[in-house]
Design a protein around this motif. Sequence first.
Motif, PDB file in Angstrom:
ATOM      1  N   TYR B  18     -48.335 -21.777  18.369  1.00  0.00           N
ATOM      2  CA  TYR B  18     -47.595 -22.513  17.331  1.00  0.00           C
ATOM      3  C   TYR B  18     -46.083 -22.402  17.546  1.00  0.00           C
ATOM      4  N   HIS B  19     -45.410 -23.531  17.528  1.00  0.00           N
ATOM      5  CA  HIS B  19     -43.958 -23.550  17.662  1.00  0.00           C
ATOM      6  C   HIS B  19     -43.374 -23.426  16.258  1.00  0.00           C
ATOM      7  N   ILE B  20     -42.936 -22.238  15.894  1.00  0.00           N
ATOM      8  CA  ILE B  20     -42.499 -22.012  14.514  1.00  0.00           C
ATOM      9  C   ILE B  20     -41.014 -22.342  14.360  1.00  0.00           C
ATOM     10  N   LEU B  21     -40.179 -21.710  15.167  1.00  0.00           N
ATOM     11  CA  LEU B  21     -38.748 -22.027  15.097  1.00  0.00           C
ATOM     12  C   LEU B  21     -38.425 -23.050  16.176  1.00  0.00           C
ATOM     13  N   GLN B  22     -37.741 -24.132  15.754  1.00  0.00           N
ATOM     14  CA  GLN B  22     -37.501 -25.219  16.695  1.00  0.00           C
ATOM     15  C   GLN B  22     -36.024 -25.583  16.734  1.00  0.00           C
ATOM     16  N   GLY B  23     -35.241 -24.583  17.092  1.00  0.00           N
ATOM     17  CA  GLY B  23     -33.803 -24.814  17.227  1.00  0.00           C
ATOM     18  C   GLY B  23     -33.043 -24.444  15.967  1.00  0.00           C
ATOM     19  N   VAL B  24     -33.149 -23.193  15.547  1.00  0.00           N
ATOM     20  CA  VAL B  24     -32.472 -22.754  14.318  1.00  0.00           C
ATOM     21  C   VAL B  24     -30.999 -22.467  14.614  1.00  0.00           C
ATOM     22  N   THR B  47     -37.803 -16.430  11.042  1.00  0.00           N
ATOM     23  CA  THR B  47     -36.383 -16.318  11.390  1.00  0.00           C
ATOM     24  C   THR B  47     -35.933 -14.863  11.276  1.00  0.00           C
ATOM     25  N   LEU B  48     -36.276 -14.206  10.159  1.00  0.00           N
ATOM     26  CA  LEU B  48     -35.874 -12.809   9.982  1.00  0.00           C
ATOM     27  C   LEU B  48     -36.526 -11.927  11.048  1.00  0.00           C
ATOM     28  N   ARG B  49     -37.808 -12.149  11.283  1.00  0.00           N
ATOM     29  CA  ARG B  49     -38.518 -11.326  12.273  1.00  0.00           C
ATOM     30  C   ARG B  49     -37.956 -11.539  13.679  1.00  0.00           C
ATOM     31  N   THR B  50     -37.536 -12.756  13.953  1.00  0.00           N
ATOM     32  CA  THR B  50     -36.980 -13.036  15.280  1.00  0.00           C
ATOM     33  C   THR B  50     -35.617 -12.358  15.429  1.00  0.00           C
TER      34      THR B  50
END
Lengths: 343, 240
Positions: B18-24, B47-50
Amino acid sequence: MSAAPDHAPTIVRAGLRDRLAPHVPLLLIPVLIVLGFVSIGSPSSWLTLTVSGLAMGMMIFIMASGLTLVFGLMDVINFGHGAFVSVGAFVGITVLLALGGMTGSPSLALNMAALLLAVVAAMLATGIIGWGFEKVIVEPVYGAHLKQILVTMGGLIIVEELILVAWGPDEIFFTRPETLQGAFTFAGAAIERYRLVAVVFGLALFLAMRFVLRSTKIGLIVRAGVENGEMVQALGYRLRAVFIGVFIAGSALAGLGGVMWALYQEVITAHMGAGIMVLVFIVVIMGGLGSVEGCFIAALLVGLTQNYVAFLEPKLALISNIGLMVLILMWRPQGMMPVVKAK
Amino acid sequence: MPDPILRLSGVFANIAQYHILQGVDLEVPAGAVTMLLGRNGVGKTTTLRTVMGLWRAHRGSIVFADRDITALPTPAIARAGIGYVPETMGIFSDLTVEENMRLAAASGPIAADRLDWIFAAFPPLKTFWKKEAGTLSGGQKQMLSIARAMAEERRLYLIDEPTKGLAPAIIATMAGALRDLKKQGASILLVEQNFSVARLLGDSCAVMDDGRIVWSGAMAELAGDAALQERLMGLSLEAG
């Protein structure tokens, strides 16, 4: 500064049943000892078997404690743990045989010095091998249980073969140091000196481990890591380094257990570690994966049950521990003192 | 607007297939509270976990206090000065409240005045200091979770839905503690679904959708514009 909340906290005393529940596994040991007394009838036989069972339990605990922590911390199933038991036994007994002058002397001090040297050599050797084992065999298969079983089993076979190469295929028989041989009589019961030493030593080691786990920062990190490794890392601790340390310590403890088990049996073979692993796994599962206290209680239960049943009904001795594990798991499917894992 | 203490540039992250973040693209100003808002499942927790390195950014960069932390291991990121309160609270149930706090102070014992401050903000923690954390109520566990992040001075706090599922009285306690933290000049990135708390605490705000930041600006601007809320999050949050 924010004001104190209006929902003042209160402590409600839990009911007797709830307060006793965590200690019930601990009560099983005296209950089993009393049951043994009632079933055996003869107080002297009972005392001999009880000391023997406790000694056996202590040795199994020493061998199993590292395995349960390794599983709890990093979810690693190490079927190769038995290799450290065998290596520890071979290194330790080789040192003892080389120090024949000291072990054959009637001096307690010389005997103990020889034993200490043997134990240190065995723990050093198994600690170093454990470090290499983790690096080469375990590290590449984190998170993959099936692969862990396969490669650690492979590691066990390799180490056993290396023992055969180094020490040859024959069983090695030996006698214990002079002052650890024989028995003394207490209340009409014959009690082997070595078994009593094993009980005292095992208990001291358990208390030391408990102190480290309960009262030191590293112990806190290990206990927290068993429950939620990710959060321990998010607090700034390098769990991987802690795990390697625990793996090395667990391997060294298995080596120590190997020396003690060898002295108990007075014979060593390359496959002795693999042989004892069945009991070690039973103890780890019964205690609750990752729980040192649970492992300790389970080891004593297994040791006592095996000795009592072997006396009362020898044919049942082979299945007594499996039966005990089944009963425990029917009562507490996660083991006696399960560690609550973070989801 | 103060200089950002945290800057995410074009961050992509996957969980399995799954692509969760896509250019934050996100900036967290120093000394301010930034709210991260959005519907469930748009990538706020990821986002926080990344940022914490618990999931890896496979593209883009994460810069904290002028240092690229994109590839750093989680412990190094924490030691750089980021406190993290996960949505699941991450309490160690088998440890006492005291042991949880001791563990949180990685660099040594907690300073006495800091502990007094924590006890003033969360009185139940003092009451249950020697109790196993697993015996605490949900709200008390959340208090411990935040107190643990506050055990040492951090340069940035990442807090994931601290008021989720809590009773109003405990939400008030939580909001009060976060306001104290803010007064001390802490930088906070806060994921929050409770809009009244968000409005109370937030200086700036970023709204996520589909793994991207779709709007960022002053919290007051979003709070005062029901149509904007409707457009960004699919509902008006004015009622909070």
